[in-house]
Design a protein around this motif. Structure first.
Motif, PDB file in Angstrom:
ATOM      1  N   SER A  86       0.920  -0.088  -7.013  1.00 32.69           N
ATOM      2  CA  SER A  86       1.998   0.782  -5.807  1.00 32.69           C
ATOM      3  C   SER A  86       3.217   0.942  -6.598  1.00 32.69           C
ATOM      4  O   SER A  86       3.881   1.966  -6.650  1.00 32.69           O
ATOM      5  CB  SER A  86       2.177   0.025  -4.611  1.00 32.69           C
TER       6      SER A  86
ATOM      7  N   GLU B  87       3.360   4.037  -8.800  1.00 31.88           N
ATOM      8  CA  GLU B  87       4.038   5.254  -7.436  1.00 31.88           C
ATOM      9  C   GLU B  87       5.512   4.733  -7.577  1.00 31.88           C
ATOM     10  O   GLU B  87       5.999   6.725  -6.950  1.00 31.88           O
ATOM     11  CB  GLU B  87       2.832   5.218  -6.148  1.00 31.88           C
ATOM     12  N   ILE B  88       5.594   4.101  -7.422  1.00 32.73           N
ATOM     13  CA  ILE B  88       7.757   4.145  -7.126  1.00 32.73           C
ATOM     14  C   ILE B  88       8.779   4.391  -8.026  1.00 32.73           C
ATOM     15  O   ILE B  88       9.258   4.750  -7.945  1.00 32.73           O
ATOM     16  CB  ILE B  88       7.423   2.892  -6.198  1.00 32.73           C
TER      17      ILE B  88
ATOM     18  N   THR C 289       0.976   3.634  -0.248  1.00 30.00           N
ATOM     19  CA  THR C 289       3.059   3.987  -1.074  1.00 30.00           C
ATOM     20  C   THR C 289       2.819   5.046  -0.365  1.00 30.00           C
ATOM     21  O   THR C 289       4.473   5.139  -0.553  1.00 30.00           O
ATOM     22  CB  THR C 289       2.349   3.066  -1.860  1.00 30.00           C
ATOM     23  N   ALA C 290       2.486   6.306  -0.517  1.00 31.74           N
ATOM     24  CA  ALA C 290       3.041   7.067   0.026  1.00 31.74           C
ATOM     25  C   ALA C 290       3.631   7.913   1.429  1.00 31.74           C
ATOM     26  O   ALA C 290       3.528   6.954   2.100  1.00 31.74           O
ATOM     27  CB  ALA C 290       1.484   8.725   0.227  1.00 31.74           C
ATOM     28  N   THR C 291       4.668   8.046   1.022  1.00 26.99           N
ATOM     29  CA  THR C 291       5.511   9.334   2.293  1.00 26.99           C
ATOM     30  C   THR C 291       5.359  10.284   3.214  1.00 26.99           C
ATOM     31  O   THR C 291       5.559  11.428   2.588  1.00 26.99           O
ATOM     32  CB  THR C 291       6.988   8.963   2.440  1.00 26.99           C
ATOM     33  N   PRO C 292       4.652   9.866   4.347  1.00 28.47           N
ATOM     34  CA  PRO C 292       4.112   8.996   4.805  1.00 28.47           C
ATOM     35  C   PRO C 292       3.011   8.700   4.356  1.00 28.47           C
ATOM     36  O   PRO C 292       1.895   9.502   3.364  1.00 28.47           O
ATOM     37  CB  PRO C 292       3.757  10.148   6.208  1.00 28.47           C
ATOM     38  N   PRO C 293       2.104   7.488   5.319  1.00 26.22           N
ATOM     39  CA  PRO C 293       1.293   6.423   3.978  1.00 26.22           C
ATOM     40  C   PRO C 293       0.078   7.909   4.316  1.00 26.22           C
ATOM     41  O   PRO C 293       0.157   8.772   5.700  1.00 26.22           O
ATOM     42  CB  PRO C 293       0.991   5.386   5.307  1.00 26.22           C
ATOM     43  N   THR C 294      -0.870   7.670   3.598  1.00 26.66           N
ATOM     44  CA  THR C 294      -1.464   9.083   3.527  1.00 26.66           C
ATOM     45  C   THR C 294      -3.408   8.328   3.642  1.00 26.66           C
ATOM     46  O   THR C 294      -4.516   8.645   3.316  1.00 26.66           O
ATOM     47  CB  THR C 294      -2.407  10.087   2.632  1.00 26.66           C
TER      48      THR C 294
ATOM     49  N   ASN D  10       5.350  -2.635  -1.655  1.00 25.04           N
ATOM     50  CA  ASN D  10       6.774  -1.544  -1.225  1.00 25.04           C
ATOM     51  C   ASN D  10       7.907  -1.762  -1.172  1.00 25.04           C
ATOM     52  O   ASN D  10       9.029  -1.487  -1.501  1.00 25.04           O
ATOM     53  CB  ASN D  10       5.626  -0.954  -0.236  1.00 25.04           C
ATOM     54  N   GLN D  11       7.756  -3.090  -0.065  1.00 25.81           N
ATOM     55  CA  GLN D  11       9.511  -3.709   0.214  1.00 25.81           C
ATOM     56  C   GLN D  11       9.916  -4.006  -1.060  1.00 25.81           C
ATOM     57  O   GLN D  11      10.925  -3.984  -1.621  1.00 25.81           O
ATOM     58  CB  GLN D  11       8.739  -4.998   0.935  1.00 25.81           C
TER      59      GLN D  11
ATOM     60  N   ARG E 251      11.124  -0.810  -3.774  1.00 26.49           N
ATOM     61  CA  ARG E 251      11.957  -0.147  -3.034  1.00 26.49           C
ATOM     62  C   ARG E 251      13.451  -0.540  -3.144  1.00 26.49           C
ATOM     63  O   ARG E 251      13.885  -0.105  -2.701  1.00 26.49           O
ATOM     64  CB  ARG E 251      11.912   0.418  -1.642  1.00 26.49           C
TER      65      ARG E 251
END
Length: 187
Positions: free
Chosen positions: A70, A73-74, A124-129, A158-159, A162
């Protein structure tokens, strides 16, 4: 470079928190210094992290791989660095920790470990997948309690990632503390 000052008035509270951080982690965490600008945010973060540290339904290796996938990914170098250090100190195989960004081609991982990292990336994808198939496969192998914990850990990461990325926080060199050094040699 941090986008908000990491310095504070040298109050007793700040000195105690810094001393605790140095004793626990070897240095003062930049994430804590940012959060200290809002005592309620700092308090909530501390409570959340202390609570999450006691979760125990998910295998530590799976948790570490999910967190690192995660954070990668970010693109949060602070989280990658700190998660590596924490996981290394918990006995997770360093080779697995280092190969997370090459998870698709690395031969180090079991199918379950790959599925956990794929789930983490999908969350973690935006939107989640996240797909029904991913959840069903993980649920069958992990059980409900561990799957819920995995999901909560990835959401928490993620929090963290980000927040740290938005605040401009970067690696503090925790990973370097893990590297092997011959006796008598300082890093």
């Amino acid at each position: 470079m941090a986008r908000i000052p990491l310095t504070h008035r040298r109050t007793l509270k700040v000195r105690i928190l810094e001393a605790y951080s140095r004793r626990t982690y070897g240095k003062v965490l930049d994430t804590g210094l940012v959060a200290l600008h809002n005592p309620r945010v700092f308090s909530t973060m501390l409570k959340t992290e202390n609570s999450a540290a006691r979760w125990n339904r998910l295998d530590p290796t799976l948790a570490a791989l999910a967190l690192l996938a995660s954070a990668a990914e970010i693109g949060c170098s602070w989280c990658l660095d700190f998660s590596y250090w924490v996981s290394h100190n918990q006995g997770v195989d360093p080779a697995k920790l280092e190969q997370v960004t090459r998870r698709d081609t690395s031969e180090l991982y079991s199918e379950l470990e790959r599925r956990v990292m794929e789930y983490s990336v999908a969350m973690t994808a935006t939107p989640p997948t996240v797909s029904d198939e991913q959840v069903a496969a993980l649920r069958a192998e992990l059980g409900d309690a561990a799957l819920v914990e995995l999901t909560a850990l990835v959401a928490l990461e993620n929090q963290r990632s980000r927040t740290n990325a938005a605040m401009g926080l970067t690696s503090q060199g925790f990973k370097e503390q893990c590297e092997f050094r011959p006796s008598g040699v300082r890093g």
